[in-house]
Design a protein around this motif. Structure first.
Motif, mmCIF file in Angstrom:
data_model
loop_
_atom_site.group_PDB
_atom_site.id
_atom_site.type_symbol
_atom_site.label_atom_id
_atom_site.label_comp_id
_atom_site.label_asym_id
_atom_site.label_seq_id
_atom_site.Cartn_x
_atom_site.Cartn_y
_atom_site.Cartn_z
ATOM 1 N N LEU A 121 0.851 -1.195 0.000
ATOM 2 C CA LEU A 121 0.000 0.000 0.000
ATOM 3 C C LEU A 121 0.893 1.253 0.000
ATOM 4 O O LEU A 121 0.870 2.062 0.925
ATOM 5 C CB LEU A 121 -0.904 -0.032 1.232
ATOM 6 C CG LEU A 121 -2.229 0.748 1.163
ATOM 7 C CD1 LEU A 121 -3.136 0.196 0.074
ATOM 8 C CD2 LEU A 121 -2.926 0.671 2.518
ATOM 9 N N TYR A 122 1.643 1.404 -1.096
ATOM 10 C CA TYR A 122 2.626 2.493 -1.118
ATOM 11 C C TYR A 122 1.989 3.867 -1.234
ATOM 12 O O TYR A 122 2.618 4.880 -0.904
ATOM 13 C CB TYR A 122 3.650 2.273 -2.232
ATOM 14 C CG TYR A 122 3.090 2.053 -3.615
ATOM 15 C CD1 TYR A 122 2.710 3.114 -4.414
ATOM 16 C CD2 TYR A 122 2.976 0.760 -4.135
ATOM 17 C CE1 TYR A 122 2.213 2.909 -5.687
ATOM 18 C CE2 TYR A 122 2.483 0.546 -5.402
ATOM 19 C CZ TYR A 122 2.103 1.618 -6.181
ATOM 20 O OH TYR A 122 1.593 1.405 -7.446
ATOM 21 N N ASN A 123 0.752 3.934 -1.674
ATOM 22 C CA ASN A 123 0.106 5.247 -1.761
ATOM 23 C C ASN A 123 -0.297 5.802 -0.397
ATOM 24 O O ASN A 123 -0.651 6.986 -0.286
ATOM 25 C CB ASN A 123 -1.110 5.177 -2.681
ATOM 26 C CG ASN A 123 -0.690 5.108 -4.144
ATOM 27 O OD1 ASN A 123 0.318 5.698 -4.537
ATOM 28 N ND2 ASN A 123 -1.441 4.370 -4.949
ATOM 29 N N LEU A 124 -0.193 4.977 0.635
ATOM 30 C CA LEU A 124 -0.405 5.493 1.987
ATOM 31 C C LEU A 124 0.641 6.558 2.328
ATOM 32 O O LEU A 124 0.403 7.419 3.183
ATOM 33 C CB LEU A 124 -0.352 4.337 2.993
ATOM 34 C CG LEU A 124 -0.670 4.656 4.451
ATOM 35 C CD1 LEU A 124 -2.073 5.225 4.613
ATOM 36 C CD2 LEU A 124 -0.498 3.398 5.315
ATOM 37 N N ALA A 156 6.850 2.791 0.824
ATOM 38 C CA ALA A 156 6.277 2.021 1.933
ATOM 39 C C ALA A 156 7.087 2.248 3.209
ATOM 40 O O ALA A 156 6.521 2.334 4.306
ATOM 41 C CB ALA A 156 6.233 0.540 1.578
ATOM 42 N N ALA A 157 8.405 2.357 3.068
ATOM 43 C CA ALA A 157 9.244 2.629 4.238
ATOM 44 C C ALA A 157 8.872 3.959 4.870
ATOM 45 O O ALA A 157 8.938 4.123 6.094
ATOM 46 C CB ALA A 157 10.723 2.633 3.834
ATOM 47 N N GLY A 217 10.856 -1.312 11.134
ATOM 48 C CA GLY A 217 10.076 -1.572 9.938
ATOM 49 C C GLY A 217 10.599 -0.804 8.742
ATOM 50 O O GLY A 217 10.691 -1.340 7.625
ATOM 51 N N ARG A 218 10.945 0.464 8.944
ATOM 52 C CA ARG A 218 11.506 1.274 7.865
ATOM 53 C C ARG A 218 12.824 0.689 7.380
ATOM 54 O O ARG A 218 13.069 0.527 6.188
ATOM 55 C CB ARG A 218 11.737 2.702 8.359
ATOM 56 C CG ARG A 218 12.333 3.639 7.319
ATOM 57 C CD ARG A 218 12.901 4.867 7.983
ATOM 58 N NE ARG A 218 13.985 4.511 8.904
ATOM 59 C CZ ARG A 218 14.426 5.292 9.883
ATOM 60 N NH1 ARG A 218 13.857 6.454 10.117
ATOM 61 N NH2 ARG A 218 15.419 4.891 10.662
ATOM 62 N N ASP A 219 13.691 0.330 8.327
ATOM 63 C CA ASP A 219 15.013 -0.146 7.952
ATOM 64 C C ASP A 219 14.964 -1.490 7.237
ATOM 65 O O ASP A 219 15.863 -1.807 6.445
ATOM 66 C CB ASP A 219 15.902 -0.254 9.193
ATOM 67 C CG ASP A 219 16.271 1.104 9.761
ATOM 68 O OD1 ASP A 219 16.023 2.122 9.079
ATOM 69 O OD2 ASP A 219 16.795 1.155 10.894
ATOM 70 N N SER A 220 13.941 -2.273 7.476
ATOM 71 C CA SER A 220 13.857 -3.564 6.786
ATOM 72 C C SER A 220 13.684 -3.369 5.284
ATOM 73 O O SER A 220 14.223 -4.142 4.479
ATOM 74 C CB SER A 220 12.702 -4.404 7.354
ATOM 75 O OG SER A 220 11.448 -3.774 7.134
ATOM 76 N N PHE A 248 14.527 8.626 -2.701
ATOM 77 C CA PHE A 248 14.692 9.787 -1.824
ATOM 78 C C PHE A 248 13.433 10.061 -0.992
ATOM 79 O O PHE A 248 13.335 11.121 -0.376
ATOM 80 C CB PHE A 248 15.036 11.019 -2.656
ATOM 81 C CG PHE A 248 16.477 11.088 -3.072
ATOM 82 C CD1 PHE A 248 17.335 12.022 -2.521
ATOM 83 C CD2 PHE A 248 16.982 10.211 -4.013
ATOM 84 C CE1 PHE A 248 18.666 12.091 -2.897
ATOM 85 C CE2 PHE A 248 18.310 10.267 -4.409
ATOM 86 C CZ PHE A 248 19.159 11.202 -3.843
ATOM 87 N N ALA A 249 12.498 9.125 -0.964
ATOM 88 C CA ALA A 249 11.245 9.350 -0.248
ATOM 89 C C ALA A 249 11.481 9.724 1.215
ATOM 90 O O ALA A 249 10.802 10.600 1.756
ATOM 91 C CB ALA A 249 10.353 8.110 -0.348
ATOM 92 N N LEU A 250 12.433 9.076 1.868
ATOM 93 C CA LEU A 250 12.665 9.352 3.288
ATOM 94 C C LEU A 250 13.270 10.737 3.490
ATOM 95 O O LEU A 250 12.958 11.421 4.466
ATOM 96 C CB LEU A 250 13.574 8.281 3.888
ATOM 97 C CG LEU A 250 13.069 6.838 3.792
ATOM 98 C CD1 LEU A 250 14.049 5.882 4.467
ATOM 99 C CD2 LEU A 250 11.679 6.692 4.396
#
Length: 758
Positions: A622-625, A674-675, A683-686, A737-739
């Motif tokens: 659900l990447y649009n979240l 998703a991250a 969870g992000r780092d995974s 670069f999302a993060l």
């Protein structure tokens, strides 16, 4: 060791400008410790090169535009394993059934030390032995990449030297960013030059000017403004044409500063290289017999004698053309030139300026690289830094900055547009759902670049030429922006409407550009009305993941529609359209509640979103979240974020999270989206760590592929077809670069990320 010596020099270089003729080009600040060794055999351990921060599947060399896009394949069974000598570079490797060309870009480098010649770039000796004499290869001892540079360190006869490939990234200077040139910098420790006679030779072939092996070439050599320039082109230009993804008009160029000890030459590859091997320099003769690219391979090069006063050889490589693109208007096609032509109308002047500013370019690159590395490590550690650094040149080389169009639909030299090539997937021009995953790198570096990319799309919409209620999917096939005046573009109505509104708000939140929102408000409202009508329950259609086929009632696509409507509410709020704000905000909130009822399921023991409303046994990423999170819309309940995070933990494969339940494919850009909506650091780092695992598996051999198989780290197969899908060198790595973009958005929106994760 030279790498350590020049690293120390580079730190002080960033603090002060130096005359170009006194510049000593060093490596970047010391890199972080290398990540765990890649699963690729590196040969004899005693002679193996180190790789930092990791060994990528392909190494960027000259990567500055869709048509200056040169890489060294490293991974896979046939890759170079990261060694610069012994393999030829390639125009991003095109993989498809029946390909008759290896897309080689011959770029040769030799170094003469006391009369003994060693190969360090390409395979000029390895391929020609014994024609040119014994094949001697400089020993590569280290490789380091940063966002803008690839640095190889060598040793030969006790002499250490670096070969640095620098493709500048200048996001805040339109003209400099638009220059289609890169540097090759060869540097020797000055102390070695007191003991040894050393000269360097490099050349390029006609392969840089055309993708057609049997084409007739012409070439020229000019010397002016202190710079010698080779220019090579096909004899019969195909204006706005391509062969094998290379431009068939314009010129490939190779240049260096003219100084004592520099000699230019051209001729058949074996003859020119033999001349250097036998004499340690060229004799200044030039080939005057124009002929086919594959007839006695004409090459164009320089020999440079080094000294303690001049320990560095700097070469400029490029591809120039004018005009760049043709753009659709109500009055017909308008030709648009590269933005650099507004400062340097002739390409020779542009090359001269680029060559003479090499010292400045290195200083700027040092600062940019350091800032990006530190920002990325702060946000998510060394693994994340390794990913975004590898993605930077690839992303910036997929779009070009040009002059614009005025209100009378003529070329406007004062205005700016940007045009994107959907490299490798189909060559479409300014595809919205490819601009969309690119856009996080623009938000991080300079949001105005996003406005420049949206400008051609918005102008086309305002022209009235496009008949549909939703945005056009793309503008044509690069570099031909011909539009779809019959509305017969690839149909992604919900996808593209949501993307445009999402990006519009992201730009507005970071810039506060109310005039821009006012200018396009009616168009934004038109697209939002469409989403209000058709977005909550999408009819059978494609999403951006069109390789997976059409599907009705896609939950992730419906979420993008809701994010788009919510974004419109905030755009209205930002310019004081209170009625619209209240209306669209209430619609978005109501739709989010309805979506939750239709999209969520407890099948599988953990609550999660289905892939489609009607399929209880399906699931998807659900990447649009990420839109709800990054734009701070607060449309969806926090429990949704937690539910998805727990579900993802159960579905991770060896090399990452599959895109959805239909295949084991993963998309690297959506991994990082998703991250961005993860509720815990772990969870992000995974997501981040799985991408590094994919890269280090060494199964692929091309510029950062964004689609791969999660169990194997290989290119994905395709059901019903007998060839893999190759998504390589594409713009979408800007999504990595999302993060970093999220951190900027949180700053603009006053969001405390730690509070979000509580």
């Amino acid at each position: 060791m030279l790498l350590s010596l020049v690293a120390a020099l580079a730190v002080t270089a960033a603090a002060s400008a130096r005359p170009a003729d006194q510049a000593f080009f060093g490596a970047p600040p010391p890199p972080p410790p290398p990540l765990p060794a890649p699963a690729i055999p590196l040969g004899n351990d005693s002679h193996a090169s180190s790789f930092a921060p990791l060994l990528p599947p392909a190494i960027p060399l000259a990567v500055k535009s869709p048509y200056l896009n040169c890489w060294l394949s490293a991974g896979g069974d046939d890759g170079s394993k990261g060694y610069l000598a012994g393999s030829w570079a390639q125009h991003w490797p095109v993989h498809y059934a029946g390909s008759q060309r290896d897309h080689r870009l011959s770029w040769a480098g030799l170094i003469d030390i006391d009369g003994e010649t060693f190969e360090f770039l390409g395979a000029p000796l390895s391929d020609a032995a014994p024609l040119l004499g014994p094949s001697k290869v400089a020993r590569q001892t280290a490789f380091v990449y940063t966002a803008t540079r690839s640095i190889f360190t060598f040793e030969a006869r006790g002499v250490e030297f670096n070969a640095t490939f620098l493709s500048p990234v200048s996001p805040n200077d339109v003209v400099r960013q638009s220059l289609p040139f890169s540097y090759l910098i060869v540097e020797v420790d000055p102390s070695a030059l007191a003991k040894h006679a050393i000269s360097v030779y490099t050349d390029i072939s006609g392969e840089w000017a055309s993708g057609e092996a049997s084409v007739d070439l012409t070439w020229t050599y000019t010397s002016g403004s202190g710079v010698g320039t080779h220019a090579i082109s096909r004899q019969k230009q195909l204006r706005f044409g391509e062969v094998a993804e290379q431009a068939e008009y314009g010129r490939a160029t190779y240049a260096t500063a003219l100084r004592k000890g520099v000699v230019a030459g051209s001729g058949p590859a074996d003859q020119l290289r033999k001349r250097f091997i036998h004499h340690g320099k060229l004799d200044g003769s030039h080939d005057v017999e124009y002929r086919k690219l594959d007839d006695r391979q004409p090459v164009f090069g320089f020999s440079v004698a080094l000294s303690g006063q001049d320990p560095t050889a700097v070469f400029t490589i490029g591809h120039v053309r004018d005009p760049y693109v043709n753009y659709v208007t109500p009055d017909g096609q308008v030709n648009l030139s590269g933005a650099w032509t507004t400062r340097w109308p002739h390409y020779i002047d542009a090359i001269s300026a680029f060559q003479s500013s090499a010292s400045r370019a290195l200083d700027e690159a040092t600062r940019f690289d350091h800032t990006l590395r530190e920002d990325a490590r702060r946000v998510s550690g060394d693994n994340y830094a390794a990913i975004v650094e590898l993605s930077t040149r690839q992303a910036f080389a997929t779009f070009e900055l040009t002059t614009g169009v005025d209100d009378d639909w003529k070329e406007d030299k004062e205005a700016v547009m940007a045009h994107l090539k959907e490299i490798s997937s189909n060559g479409d021009m300014t595809t919205i759902d490819v601009v969309f995953p690119l856009h996080p790198i623009l938000l991080y570096t300079n949001p105005t670049l996003l406005a420049y990319l949206l400008e051609p799309l918005l102008r086309y919409t305002h022209s009235g030429l496009y008949p549909n209620r939703w945005p056009v999917h793309d503008l044509g096939t690069y570099p031909n922006s011909t539009g779809y005046n019959r509305g017969d573009d690839e149909p992604m109505p919900v996808e593209e409407s949501g993307n445009m509104l999402w990006m519009a708000l992201a730009y507005f939140q970071l810039t506060g550009d109310k005039a821009w929102v006012e200018k396009h408000y009616d168009v934004f409202k038109q697209w939002t009305t469409f989403l209000t009508d058709d977005g909550l329950v999408p009819a059978e259609q494609l999403s951006t993941d069109d390789f997976a086929g059409t599907l009705a009632n896609q939950t992730n696509l419906a979420m993008k529609a809701i994010v788009g409507i919510g974004a419109m509410a905030e755009l209205a709020n930002g310019i004081g359209r209170w009625t619209d704000w209240v209306h669209y905000r209430s619609v978005a909130k109501a739709y989010a509640a309805e979506w939750t009822k239709m999209a969520m399921t407890d099948a599988g023991g953990v609550r999660h979103a289905k892939l489609a409303y009607q399929d209880e046994d399906s699931w998807g990423t659900l990447y649009n979240l990420f839109g709800d999170r990054a734009l701070n819309l607060q449309l969806f309940d926090r429990n949704l974020y937690k539910d998805q995070a727990e579900w993802y933990e159960r579905k991770f494969e060896k090399y990452g999270l599959p895109l959805d339940s239909r295949h084991a494919w993963a998309k690297t850009d959506w991994h990082l989206f998703a991250a961005g909506s993860a509720t815990t650091k772990e969870g992000r780092d995974s997501f981040v760590d799985s991408l590094v695992d994919f890269l280090q598996a060494g199964k692929v051999d091309a510029p950062f592929p964004d689609l791969y198989e999660t169990p194997t780290a290989s290119f994905p197969g395709r059901e019903g077809f007998d060839w893999p899908i190759y998504f390589i060198a594409r713009p979408v790595v800007g999504g990595h670069f999302a993060l970093l973009a999220l951190e900027k958005a949180d700053g603009a929106n006053g969001v405390d990320e730690d509070h979000f994760r509580e």
